[in-house]
Scaffold this motif. Sequence first.
Motif, PDB file in Angstrom:
ATOM      1  N   MET A 401       0.627 -21.215  10.308  1.00 31.60           N
ATOM      2  CA  MET A 401      -0.065 -21.492   9.050  1.00 31.60           C
ATOM      3  C   MET A 401       0.883 -22.130   8.024  1.00 31.60           C
ATOM      4  SD  MET A 401      -2.117 -17.877   9.076  1.00 31.60           S
ATOM      5  CE  MET A 401      -2.790 -17.949   7.408  1.00 31.60           C
ATOM      6  N   ALA A 402       2.116 -21.657   7.973  1.00 29.89           N
ATOM      7  CA  ALA A 402       3.096 -22.233   7.050  1.00 29.89           C
ATOM      8  C   ALA A 402       3.410 -23.673   7.418  1.00 29.89           C
ATOM      9  CB  ALA A 402       4.372 -21.389   7.054  1.00 29.89           C
ATOM     10  N   ALA A 403       3.575 -23.946   8.710  1.00 29.49           N
ATOM     11  CA  ALA A 403       3.838 -25.311   9.166  1.00 29.49           C
ATOM     12  C   ALA A 403       2.667 -26.223   8.817  1.00 29.49           C
ATOM     13  CB  ALA A 403       4.096 -25.320  10.672  1.00 29.49           C
ATOM     14  N   ALA A 404       1.441 -25.743   9.020  1.00 40.12           N
ATOM     15  CA  ALA A 404       0.254 -26.547   8.715  1.00 40.12           C
ATOM     16  C   ALA A 404       0.166 -26.860   7.227  1.00 40.12           C
ATOM     17  CB  ALA A 404      -0.999 -25.816   9.183  1.00 40.12           C
ATOM     18  N   LEU A 405       0.562 -25.913   6.393  1.00 39.83           N
ATOM     19  CA  LEU A 405       0.522 -26.130   4.945  1.00 39.83           C
ATOM     20  C   LEU A 405       1.510 -27.221   4.537  1.00 39.83           C
ATOM     21  CD1 LEU A 405      -0.551 -25.334   2.166  1.00 39.83           C
ATOM     22  CD2 LEU A 405       1.237 -23.567   2.077  1.00 39.83           C
ATOM     23  N   ILE A 406       2.702 -27.224   5.137  1.00 40.22           N
ATOM     24  CA  ILE A 406       3.698 -28.260   4.835  1.00 40.22           C
ATOM     25  C   ILE A 406       3.136 -29.634   5.172  1.00 40.22           C
ATOM     26  CG2 ILE A 406       5.943 -29.205   5.525  1.00 40.22           C
ATOM     27  CD1 ILE A 406       6.868 -26.297   5.968  1.00 40.22           C
ATOM     28  N   THR A 407       2.556 -29.762   6.362  1.00 40.70           N
ATOM     29  CA  THR A 407       2.014 -31.055   6.764  1.00 40.70           C
ATOM     30  C   THR A 407       0.809 -31.443   5.920  1.00 40.70           C
ATOM     31  OG1 THR A 407       2.796 -30.750   9.031  1.00 40.70           O
ATOM     32  CG2 THR A 407       1.052 -32.364   8.696  1.00 40.70           C
ATOM     33  N   PHE A 408      -0.043 -30.484   5.587  1.00 36.74           N
ATOM     34  CA  PHE A 408      -1.212 -30.747   4.754  1.00 36.74           C
ATOM     35  C   PHE A 408      -0.800 -31.377   3.421  1.00 36.74           C
ATOM     36  CE2 PHE A 408      -4.225 -29.456   1.448  1.00 36.74           C
ATOM     37  CZ  PHE A 408      -5.428 -29.880   1.989  1.00 36.74           C
ATOM     38  N   LEU A 409       0.198 -30.801   2.773  1.00 36.31           N
ATOM     39  CA  LEU A 409       0.657 -31.318   1.490  1.00 36.31           C
ATOM     40  C   LEU A 409       1.277 -32.706   1.637  1.00 36.31           C
ATOM     41  CD1 LEU A 409       2.226 -28.050   0.018  1.00 36.31           C
ATOM     42  CD2 LEU A 409       0.017 -29.099  -0.570  1.00 36.31           C
ATOM     43  N   THR A 410       1.931 -32.951   2.775  1.00 35.52           N
ATOM     44  CA  THR A 410       2.510 -34.275   3.029  1.00 35.52           C
ATOM     45  C   THR A 410       1.423 -35.321   3.202  1.00 35.52           C
ATOM     46  OG1 THR A 410       4.387 -33.231   4.150  1.00 35.52           O
ATOM     47  CG2 THR A 410       4.073 -35.585   4.501  1.00 35.52           C
ATOM     48  N   VAL A 411       0.415 -35.009   4.007  1.00 39.84           N
ATOM     49  CA  VAL A 411      -0.670 -35.969   4.264  1.00 39.84           C
ATOM     50  C   VAL A 411      -1.434 -36.279   2.980  1.00 39.84           C
ATOM     51  CG1 VAL A 411      -2.786 -36.404   5.574  1.00 39.84           C
ATOM     52  CG2 VAL A 411      -0.870 -35.227   6.668  1.00 39.84           C
ATOM     53  N   LEU A 412      -1.594 -35.300   2.104  1.00 35.54           N
ATOM     54  CA  LEU A 412      -2.287 -35.531   0.835  1.00 35.54           C
ATOM     55  C   LEU A 412      -1.618 -36.629   0.013  1.00 35.54           C
ATOM     56  CD1 LEU A 412      -3.328 -32.035  -0.615  1.00 35.54           C
ATOM     57  CD2 LEU A 412      -4.819 -33.855   0.209  1.00 35.54           C
ATOM     58  N   ARG A 413      -0.297 -36.745   0.113  1.00 33.63           N
ATOM     59  CA  ARG A 413       0.458 -37.731  -0.667  1.00 33.63           C
ATOM     60  C   ARG A 413       0.572 -39.077   0.028  1.00 33.63           C
ATOM     61  NH1 ARG A 413       3.594 -36.116  -4.802  1.00 33.63           N
ATOM     62  NH2 ARG A 413       5.155 -37.697  -4.302  1.00 33.63           N
ATOM     63  N   ALA A 414       0.186 -39.150   1.297  1.00 34.73           N
ATOM     64  CA  ALA A 414       0.339 -40.387   2.062  1.00 34.73           C
ATOM     65  C   ALA A 414      -0.838 -41.332   1.827  1.00 34.73           C
ATOM     66  CB  ALA A 414       0.452 -40.060   3.550  1.00 34.73           C
ATOM     67  N   LYS A 415      -0.596 -42.618   2.025  1.00 37.35           N
ATOM     68  CA  LYS A 415      -1.648 -43.619   1.917  1.00 37.35           C
ATOM     69  C   LYS A 415      -2.330 -43.805   3.269  1.00 37.35           C
ATOM     70  CE  LYS A 415       0.597 -46.270  -1.780  1.00 37.35           C
ATOM     71  NZ  LYS A 415       1.160 -47.594  -2.188  1.00 37.35           N
ATOM     72  N   GLU A 416      -3.585 -44.243   3.217  1.00 36.20           N
ATOM     73  CA  GLU A 416      -4.314 -44.537   4.445  1.00 36.20           C
ATOM     74  C   GLU A 416      -3.808 -45.859   5.031  1.00 36.20           C
ATOM     75  OE1 GLU A 416      -5.906 -44.133   7.498  1.00 36.20           O
ATOM     76  OE2 GLU A 416      -6.878 -42.656   6.185  1.00 36.20           O
ATOM     77  N   THR A 417      -3.545 -45.872   6.337  1.00 35.57           N
ATOM     78  CA  THR A 417      -3.016 -47.085   6.981  1.00 35.57           C
ATOM     79  C   THR A 417      -3.884 -47.587   8.122  1.00 35.57           C
ATOM     80  OG1 THR A 417      -1.635 -45.654   8.397  1.00 35.57           O
ATOM     81  CG2 THR A 417      -0.606 -46.552   6.418  1.00 35.57           C
ATOM     82  N   ALA A 418      -4.985 -46.934   8.410  1.00 30.88           N
ATOM     83  CA  ALA A 418      -5.831 -47.339   9.533  1.00 30.88           C
ATOM     84  C   ALA A 418      -6.348 -48.771   9.334  1.00 30.88           C
ATOM     85  CB  ALA A 418      -7.013 -46.385   9.670  1.00 30.88           C
ATOM     86  N   GLY A 419      -6.262 -49.567  10.401  1.00 31.32           N
ATOM     87  CA  GLY A 419      -6.794 -50.922  10.382  1.00 31.32           C
ATOM     88  C   GLY A 419      -5.874 -51.966   9.795  1.00 31.32           C
TER      89      GLY A 419
END
Length: 438
Positions: A401-419
């Motif tokens: 759960m702690a690892a997932a929270l770290i990644t969750f917060l990282t993804v929230l700050r990232a830009k969408e790059t699909a396509g």
Amino acid sequence: MPVSRKLRKVLFATGIGHFVEWFDFGLYGTLAAFIGLHFFQAEDPALALLSSFAVFGAGFVMRPLGGLWFGSLGDRIGRRKVLTTVIILTSGATFLIGLLPTYSQVGLLATVLLVLVRLIQGFAAGGESAGATTFLAEYAPAHRRGYFTCWIDNFGFLAFVAASGLVLLLTTVLGEAAMNEWGWRIPFLLAGPLGWIGLYLRTHLEDSPEFLALKRSNNTEAAPLYTAVTTERRALGFCIGFVVIKAVGHWMLQAFIPAYLTTELRFLTTQAYTITTFGLLAVAVMVPFMGYLSDRFGRRPLMLAGCVGFILLSWPAMGLMAQGDIVYALLAMLLLGICIAAFDGASCAAIAELFPTRIRFGSIAIAYNLAVAFFGGITPWFSTWLVIKSGNPLSPALFVMAAALITFLTVLRAKETAGLPLRRYVRHKKTRRGRPGK
């Protein structure tokens, strides 16, 4: 050769090579309980397992060094050459584990030899995931990059399924006594012929079109690692954050759970490997579908969903396993499997899209392996330690759960790059006069 046919060939050859690589590397985790009994002096099986997982983690310590070495080579001399080298090293080292003398035969020397071979495995593995991800991303069309790159994780999980399934088959056919005495060596010895198959397929591929274009224009990077650290620090940080739950989720399911089911929850060995084999197979089946969804709806929604799933479901899933019922344990594996499949379906493409072609291999290798070395390498050991120290069989869920929270917060700050098209060149910082900085 038509593009679609060529792409299928590249996907198959890269995937089979990745399968062989992770079949070899993952066997140690699958057979950790057997290795603990044969290579360490410990009366308590739980302590022997803890020692075995410590050596498992030692292999991960070498991954950043391997990433530095192979990542730099991959950006300078090409992706294909590096991928053929790492499969030779990994298969050779895995084959040697099947020949090593045990602690009862040569004492501490057996432990030392096991550690040395595991370090070679880890060094080679430092170039595999980054190289395979880079290679497929640079071949895949932009609108299907998520789908094609996610097959890296599909083949990786199929390798785990094959390892777990093979151990299940051997245990069923030979019996637990024979398996413990000598049968555990058979999967390691199979690494030899499997390695030759992967090597043959990889040597018959062309390098990626993106890299070949750079090479023809003499624009390959002379010092890719220096350039990555000095110009792409933000992207490197995002990559590390993305990989935290990826590493923990993978090695929790593949390495920790099989041993946890037998040593802590007292499942029969055949039951434990049945649970993990079918659970990992379900993950492998789901990953391509999640990759398809990431191309349609974006990388961030899939990655965020996977993280939220781990945060909400890890504790209930571990509670289901602790019931001691094989059906409940399999259901728990499926719950966790859906979470990692959702994340993996988007993450390989998202990672590749962070970096320009000139430094993509090396950048991924640095960040990916730093995250895997720390978070993935300690996952089996730390999870086992949590259970021993707390006395609570559900405690490893807190780590996930702690690892997932770290990644969750990282993804929230990232830009969408699909396509989006892949970047080819580095964006240098500008001076006050608007000119590129040196």
